[in-house]
Design a protein around this motif. Structure first.
Motif, PDB file in Angstrom:
ATOM      1  N   UNK A   9       0.786  -0.971   0.103  1.00  0.00           N
ATOM      2  CA  UNK A   9      -0.046   0.103  -0.047  1.00  0.00           C
ATOM      3  C   UNK A   9       0.797   1.184  -0.041  1.00  0.00           C
ATOM      4  N   UNK A  10       1.953   1.153   0.910  1.00  0.00           N
ATOM      5  CA  UNK A  10       3.020   2.396   0.928  1.00  0.00           C
ATOM      6  C   UNK A  10       3.416   2.526  -0.445  1.00  0.00           C
ATOM      7  N   UNK A  11       3.999   1.607  -1.252  1.00  0.00           N
ATOM      8  CA  UNK A  11       4.512   1.768  -2.469  1.00  0.00           C
ATOM      9  C   UNK A  11       3.592   2.313  -3.511  1.00  0.00           C
ATOM     10  N   UNK A  12       2.159   1.866  -3.358  1.00  0.00           N
ATOM     11  CA  UNK A  12       1.443   2.235  -4.374  1.00  0.00           C
ATOM     12  C   UNK A  12       1.012   3.893  -4.154  1.00  0.00           C
ATOM     13  N   UNK A  13       0.799   4.228  -2.748  1.00  0.00           N
ATOM     14  CA  UNK A  13       0.691   5.313  -2.339  1.00  0.00           C
ATOM     15  C   UNK A  13       1.926   6.312  -2.964  1.00  0.00           C
ATOM     16  N   UNK A  14       3.097   5.905  -2.683  1.00  0.00           N
ATOM     17  CA  UNK A  14       4.379   6.765  -3.267  1.00  0.00           C
ATOM     18  C   UNK A  14       4.169   7.030  -4.898  1.00  0.00           C
ATOM     19  N   UNK A  15       3.839   5.680  -5.506  1.00  0.00           N
ATOM     20  CA  UNK A  15       3.900   5.829  -7.106  1.00  0.00           C
ATOM     21  C   UNK A  15       2.724   6.746  -7.404  1.00  0.00           C
ATOM     22  N   UNK A  16       1.639   6.740  -6.729  1.00  0.00           N
ATOM     23  CA  UNK A  16       0.664   7.674  -7.192  1.00  0.00           C
ATOM     24  C   UNK A  16       0.675   9.068  -6.903  1.00  0.00           C
ATOM     25  N   UNK A  17       1.362   9.188  -5.726  1.00  0.00           N
ATOM     26  CA  UNK A  17       1.819  10.607  -5.298  1.00  0.00           C
ATOM     27  C   UNK A  17       2.829  11.230  -6.369  1.00  0.00           C
TER      28      UNK A  17
END
Length: 253
Positions: A28-36
């Motif tokens: 989830x953290x990785x996805x949030x980072x990519x989205x950001x």
């Protein structure tokens, strides 16, 4: 042992969800980072695109303004000095005073001529890198037109080497900008006038800024003097820049 084994198996069962939960959080953290990051990149692209558009529009506006100004000055026949009727009358009187200096004798080829017989054909100012042709520009109804892409010699003033005040003008911001940098001349700077058979070196004595109605810089002089005239400030042209120089040396070529 069975209980112990069962206990061990139970311990493994408790640890497995914990590892899965940690992996989920990492994902989830990785996805949030990519989205950001994607949003940041998109935002930056939009910002740079907007800045590019603003710069293009501003550049087009500036270019349009310059072209309009150039057209207006070209179509109205910009003159220097810009004289009113009263100023033109005064200019005509001064031109009449200079008429006696006008040379009509035709020089003999391949023979050294007397100073002042030949008109200037080229002006060289080493300090500002100027090397331009000179043409004769007579006053019309007391108004002196500035030559385009060249230096204009007021034909009713003396030729190089002759006693008196010879006047030269050129544009500073349009049609060649020949006199754009004459404001950089200082006392001691050289101005060289070339004729068909002679070379005359003048030394700058000073400069001043005057109103367009001030014709005093064109008054006659006893010594061999030249006066450079151009508009100032750059692209505003509400005043006249005057540069004075006196003859130092002359030679045949």
């Amino acid at each position: 042992r069975q209980d112990s084994g069962g206990g061990e198996r139970g311990g493994e069962g408790v640890g497995e969800p914990s590892r899965q939960s940690s992996e989920v959080r990492s994902t989830v953290s990785g996805l949030v980072y990519l989205i950001t990051m994607n949003r940041a990149k998109t935002l930056m692209k939009r910002v740079f695109s907007a800045l590019g558009t603003v710069m293009v529009v501003a550049g087009a506006g500036l270019l349009t303004y310059v072209l309009v100004q150039y057209h207006n000055q070209s179509s109205t026949g910009t003159k220097s000095p810009h004289w009113s009727a009263a100023q033109a009358k005064k200019g005509k009187e001064i031109a009449a005073q200079f008429a006696k200096h006008q040379v009509v004798k035709v020089p003999v080829l391949n023979k050294r001529v007397d100073a002042g017989v030949e008109p200037a054909v080229r002006m060289i100012i080493p300090r500002i890198g100027l090397d331009a042709p000179v043409v004769q520009t007579p006053p019309v109804n007391g108004v002196w037109d500035v030559a385009d892409w060249r230096v204009g010699h007021l034909s009713t003033t003396p030729n190089p080497g002759a006693p008196g005040n010879a006047a030269f003008s050129a544009h500073d911001d349009i049609k060649g900008e020949i006199f754009k940098r004459v404001n950089e001349l200082t006392p001691g700077s050289q101005i060289i006038l070339k004729t068909m058979h002679g070379s005359f070196t003048y030394i700058v004595t000073g400069q001043q800024v005057v109103d367009p109605s001030n014709t005093a810089p064109l008054n006659p002089t006893k010594a061999s003097t030249i006066t450079l005239i151009s508009c100032t400030p750059y692209w505003i042209d509400t005043q006249r820049l005057i540069v004075k120089a006196v003859l130092k040396t002359s030679s045949a070529t």
